[in-house]
Design an enzyme around this catalytic site. Structure first.
Site, PDB file in Angstrom:
ATOM      1  N   LYS A  12       0.915  -1.389  -0.008  1.00 18.37           N
ATOM      2  CA  LYS A  12       0.079  -0.052  -0.038  1.00 18.37           C
ATOM      3  C   LYS A  12       0.723   1.328   0.104  1.00 18.37           C
ATOM      4  O   LYS A  12       1.874   1.090   0.605  1.00 18.37           O
ATOM      5  CB  LYS A  12      -0.821   0.261   1.183  1.00 18.37           C
ATOM      6  CG  LYS A  12      -1.749   0.986   1.520  1.00 18.37           C
ATOM      7  CD  LYS A  12      -2.626   1.270   2.704  1.00 18.37           C
ATOM      8  CE  LYS A  12      -3.978   1.954   2.655  1.00 18.37           C
ATOM      9  NZ  LYS A  12      -4.582   1.691   3.724  1.00 18.37           N
ATOM     10  N   SER A  46      -9.601   1.737   2.633  1.00 18.44           N
ATOM     11  CA  SER A  46      -8.790   2.666   1.836  1.00 18.44           C
ATOM     12  C   SER A  46      -7.635   1.817   1.206  1.00 18.44           C
ATOM     13  O   SER A  46      -7.301   2.205   0.232  1.00 18.44           O
ATOM     14  CB  SER A  46      -8.148   3.677   2.873  1.00 18.44           C
ATOM     15  OG  SER A  46      -7.098   2.898   3.868  1.00 18.44           O
ATOM     16  N   SER A  84     -10.106  -0.453   6.847  1.00 15.36           N
ATOM     17  CA  SER A  84      -9.278  -0.301   5.496  1.00 15.36           C
ATOM     18  C   SER A  84      -8.523  -1.658   5.044  1.00 15.36           C
ATOM     19  O   SER A  84      -8.164  -1.385   3.642  1.00 15.36           O
ATOM     20  CB  SER A  84      -8.211   0.716   5.548  1.00 15.36           C
ATOM     21  OG  SER A  84      -9.083   2.009   5.707  1.00 15.36           O
TER      22      SER A  84
END
Lengths: 486, 492
Positions: B81, B156, B180
């Site tokens: 990420k 996210s 997330s």
């Protein structure tokens, strides 16, 4: 209303930079004077993803100070974020302690004034908390731009906050000096005021005598000498009283002292005060200090100035004034104690006199620190002993001191011998001189016999003169007295 | 063996193929990069691909394998990420503010996986500073769902979930502040775990809300999650909230399991199934997942989390409060974006932050600043902290009568891009099932448990007591031994 109707109220906030080698939340060095930004690591620059890790050395120093001011050491204290934007504040917040400081409810008793007018004053210390310093903004040399130096960012500070217990600039200076002595004494701060290691903010207000509520205060920021502290408070008090007497009001404000003009000027008022939005820093766990750690720190504390002062008066027979002077720094006190240890406690008083007299004057004149003095404590001890046992006179001792100071000699007895300073104490050697003096000064003899003590001094003087200063005046006096009264 | 199996093979299978020299790490990395590139336009799962360093790392892994001893993850391609700092590789947090920022260090998680020999092929898309539940709030454009590219990937960690679901990499890292990792895993039909707070070091993760942020992993199965999670757990002195306890080998525990869950008490919080807005298909799928667990020997028990619905307001005070402070460092002074024209210092701050941050980030900074301000702190921030303790207490009590909690991961399946754009609260409500675990610091996992009528994946969530990661993984592993939802591939 006249001036004497006003009372001054002062509280001090002192930022002491702690002596840790690395910063409070990072491993970067705290050494002073490096090239800009050479001592700022990723954490100090607040790069994304970096996290603070508490330096235990800073906590240990906070505990030391807490114990030295007989305060409570919080079992659990909390680091909070003080949020505001400023270019030299890299994270946009300062990590500090807010609601739960590490040290609270301490006190320190200080000597104010000299001689007859001297008195003791106890100043309560509300709290002392750990925090990090910000960086520095450099406005010169950048042609309309601002340079940022983050070397200082993250330097550990202990903010020591007093109660508004002081009633004059003299008291404030005495307190600040005592604290300055104390932090150096226990090794938590180097006390270097030029480098900003010990910075003073003074909260000053005035009120009519007898009034119990506090007046509106103004905070004088960042005073970096005791002289400026005194001058700034004096000016501020005068200004506040004049303002009030002229019917004006004092607005709460932060002011700066301009040493060149000897004035304070407003930096910001309460209206533009920040809302710091304090909240507990989620990156740091609450600081937990167990009893064992506190006891360990306590066992490593030296004897504190206040306790030593008491001992010097009670056991060494010094005056409180001398005891206060000798405990002005750890180095001086250690010097004195070493001298007394070598000379014997019975000679404490003459040791103190030599150190505070001749030695202090010499050091002062030549700008040498006590630690670098060519005259060592053992020298002072030997000197005092030789005076005491009558080997040398006070005048001779001064000559020995001179030789030690210049490095001409290293050993007291060797200097005495080399310079022929030994006094003549032998009765047979003195007897002829004494007899000659009695014979040559019948008037003095007569006066003495008539009860005039002072006349004896004149006779002693004659003998001393005849011996070219080598005679032991004490023995001469004894001999004369025996012969004239016997 | 060609690199084709990357699409369908598990991490474990790829590791075996590497160990038996049926494939080289370099070939795997090439295949992963190629697939990432070919799907980039359709999915936008990546913000940055790093072919050069990936191939170099893969060759080094092959080299080490030839020399002998290598760990299981050596040569396995993965993606991070873009919230994890990567040395010399730009780390953007999907923000204009950091669009050009290259950190001088690796995050702990990145370091650990690199040390294990895993090969990072790039940085995945996310909501800006991890603030969002759809991966629509990205400076680099939204990430799309591999099951239906007109829909969101979840957020996210949308890019990581999409990259795993699309068969680009077998595993990717994520962070989970309010769901997330779990929510995008559910939306994309993959498995994701968020461990207990403190299990994985936050060092090098760009902070959103420090007391809630936790790194996790997304993979195709619980077993693969176990392998990756074991590699990134452990004490790190650079994070003061990192736990100093021995690392558990989750994968070894799974290998030793018999696939049965006899005696396991699964708590179904009645409040969770009564939530308004829970999709009927989601509800049905999660209930049938519960029955599958029952068939594996688990016992279903009714539990209560009375303050569950207060989790959202508590979270949306605490997280923005911390964010408002964490993001104060992006001021244009030292690094990152700075507005090109400004009159003075205040103007520089204003313009830099106005231009550098997206709307959702600004919204949360404003909320956070507000709830911490003088006069509102007690009413909002302090209240929210009290709620947080009460919510944690609810979970503690629920775990008196069950071993794990079973719940939906999200009330709906993936929605269409732009559908909730006008109303942030609608997006916040998506977090109802996931936020509790963050507030209480508990480990939680999402695994696929079916599809809705539109063919979109549905996630089932397991929440465990503190440090019960192994228990969570064992349960999901047993479930996946009996089902094949996690083996379904999106129609790309």
């Amino acid at each position: 209303m006249n001036r004497t109707d006003w009372e001054t109220v002062i509280g001090l906030e002192i930022h002491a930079q702690l002596t840790t080698r690395s910063k409070i939340f990072s491993g970067a060095s705290t050494a002073f004077g490096a090239e800009p930004n050479r001592q700022a690591c990723a954490i100090d620059v607040a790069l994304p993803g970096t996290l603070p890790v508490l330096n235990r050395g800073a906590v240990e120093r906070a505990i030391r100070l807490g114990l030295a001011i007989e305060a409570e050491i919080a079992e659990r204290s909390v680091f909070a974020r003080k949020n505001y934007f400023y270019p030299d504040l890299p994270k946009g917040y300062q990590i500090s302690q807010y609601e739960l400081p590490v040290v609270k409810n301490g006190a320190i008793t200080v000597q104010v004034g000299e001689g007859e007018a001297a008195y003791e004053k106890t100043v309560r210390i509300t709290r002392a908390h750990l925090e990090e310093d910000a960086g520095k903004s450099l406005h010169e040399d950048f042609h309309g731009m601002t340079g940022i130096d983050l070397n200082r960012a993250g330097t550990p500070l202990l903010e020591i906050v007093s109660e508004p217990d002081m009633r004059s600039a003299e008291e404030a200076v005495a307190y600040a000096r005592a604290l300055h002595t104390l932090v150096r004494w226990i090794g938590v701060c180097d006390g270097n005021m030029q480098e900003g290691s010990f910075r003073i903010d003074a909260n000053v207000s005035v009120r009519p005598k007898g009034e119990t509520r506090l007046g509106t205060r103004r905070e004088i920021k960042n005073l970096n000498s005791f002289r400026f502290l005194q001058q700034a408070i004096d000016y501020e008090v005068r200004w506040q009283i004049e303002t009030l007497e002229e019917g004006g009001t004092v607005q709460q404000a932060t002011v700066l002292f301009d040493p060149e003009r000897g004035e304070t000027r407003v930096m910001r008022t309460k209206e533009d005060a920040h809302d710091y939005r304090y909240f507990p820093d989620p990156d740091l766990l609450p600081l937990v200090i167990d009893r064992a750690w506190i006891e360990e720190v306590r066992s490593n504390l030296p004897e504190l100035p206040q306790a030593l002062r008491r001992r010097l008066v009670e056991a060494h027979g010094l005056t409180p004034y001398d005891a206060n002077l000798l405990t002005a720094s750890k180095e001086l006190a250690d010097y004195y104690l070493a001298a007394v240890a070598a000379a014997g406690q019975a000679l404490a008083k003459p040791c103190a006199n030599w150190i505070l007299g001749e030695l202090a004057a010499r050091l002062n004149r030549s700008g040498i620190e006590i630690g670098e003095s060519p005259v060592r404590p053992t020298h002072i001890a030997a000197l005092v002993q030789r005076v005491h046992d009558g080997t040398i006179s006070h005048a001779g001792a001064k000559k020995v001191f001179e030789a030690l100071w210049t490095g001409e000699g290293q050993d007291v007895d060797a200097i005495i011998e080399a310079q022929g300073l030994e006094q003549v104490s032998d009765e047979s050697a003195l007897e002829s001189l004494v007899d000659a003096a009695i014979a040559a000064n019948p008037k003095s003899v007569e006066e003495f016999r008539a009860g005039k003590e002072k006349a004896l001094n004149a006779l002693v003087g004659q003998v001393m003169k005849a011996s070219r200063g080598a005679a032991n005046p004490q023995r001469v006096t004894e001999l004369l007295r025996r012969k004239l009264t016997g | 063996m060609s690199a084709e199996p990357l699409l369908t093979s598990s991490l474990r299978e790829l590791a075996a193929a590497l160990a038996e020299r049926r494939i080289r790490a370099e070939a795997l990395a090439e295949a992963a990069l190629e697939r990432a590139q070919s799907l980039q336009e359709r999915l936008n799962a990546f913000i940055t691909l790093t072919p050069e360093s990936a191939l170099a790392a893969a060759r080094a892994a092959d080299e080490r394998r030839r020399a002998g001893n290598v760990s299981l993850l050596s040569g396995i391609p993965l993606a991070h990420k873009d919230l994890f700092c990567t040395r010399g590789v730009r780390t953007t947090a999907a923000s204009r503010m950091l669009a050009e920022f290259a950190p001088p260090y690796d995050a702990f998680v990145v370091e650990r996986l690199a040390d294990a020999g895993a090969v990072s092929i790039g940085k995945t898309n996310l909501d800006e500073f991890a603030m969002g539940s759809a991966n629509e709030h990205s400076h680099f454009g939204p990430c799309r769902n591999p099951w239906d590219t007109s829909r969101i990937a979840g957020g996210s960690s949308g890019g990581s979930a999409a990259a795993v679901a699309a068969g680009i990499v077998p595993v990717a890292t994520g962070t989970d502040t309010g769901g997330s990792v779990r929510q995008p895993a559910a939306m994309c039909g993959v498995t994701g775990i968020k461990p207990s707070y403190g299990r994985v070091s936050r060092y090098g993760i760009i902070a959103y809300a420090s007391s809630l942020d936790q790194a996790g992993v997304i993979a195709r199965s619980a077993e693969d999650c176990a392998l990756a999670l074991t590699a990134i757990e452990g004490f790190d002195p650079r994070d003061s909230t990192s736990l100093d306890r021995p690392v558990e080998d989750h994968a070894a525990a799974l290998a030793a399991a018999d696939g049965r869950l006899d005696g396991l008490r699964l708590g179904l919080p009645r409040e969770f199934f009564a939530v308004e807005g829970i999709d009927a298909d989601v509800r049905r799928a999660v209930e049938s997942a519960a029955r599958i667990y029952e068939s594996l020997g688990a016992r279903l028990v009714d539990v209560s989390l009375p303050r569950a619905e207060l989790a959202i307001p508590a979270y949306y005070v605490i997280a923005p409060a911390e964010a408002s402070s964490n993001l104060a460092r992006y001021d244009g002074v030292r690094y990152g974006y700075r507005a090109p024209d400004y009159a003075d210092l205040d103007d520089m701050y204003r313009k830099t932050r106005a231009q550098g941050f997206g709307d959702e980030v600004k919204r949360r900074i404003l909320v956070g600043t507000y709830v911490l301000s003088h006069g509102y702190y007690d009413a909002y921030y302090l209240q929210a902290q009290k709620l947080r303790r009460l919510i944690a207490e609810d979970y503690r009590q629920a775990f008196d009568s069950c071993d794990l909690i079973l719940a939906p991961t999200a009330p709906t399946t993936a929605w269409r891009l732009g559908e909730k754009g006008q109303d942030p609260v609608q997006e916040y409500l998506q977090d109802i099932y996931t936020i509790g675990a963050n507030l209480a610091g508990l480990p939680a996992l999402s695994h696929p448990c079916g599809f809705d009528s539109a063919g979109l994946p549905i996630g089932c969530q397991l929440i465990g007591p503190y440090l019960a990661e192994t228990r969570l993984l064992l349960a999901a592993h047993a479930f996946q031994g009996k089902t094949d939802w996690h083996r379904q591939l999106p129609p790309l």
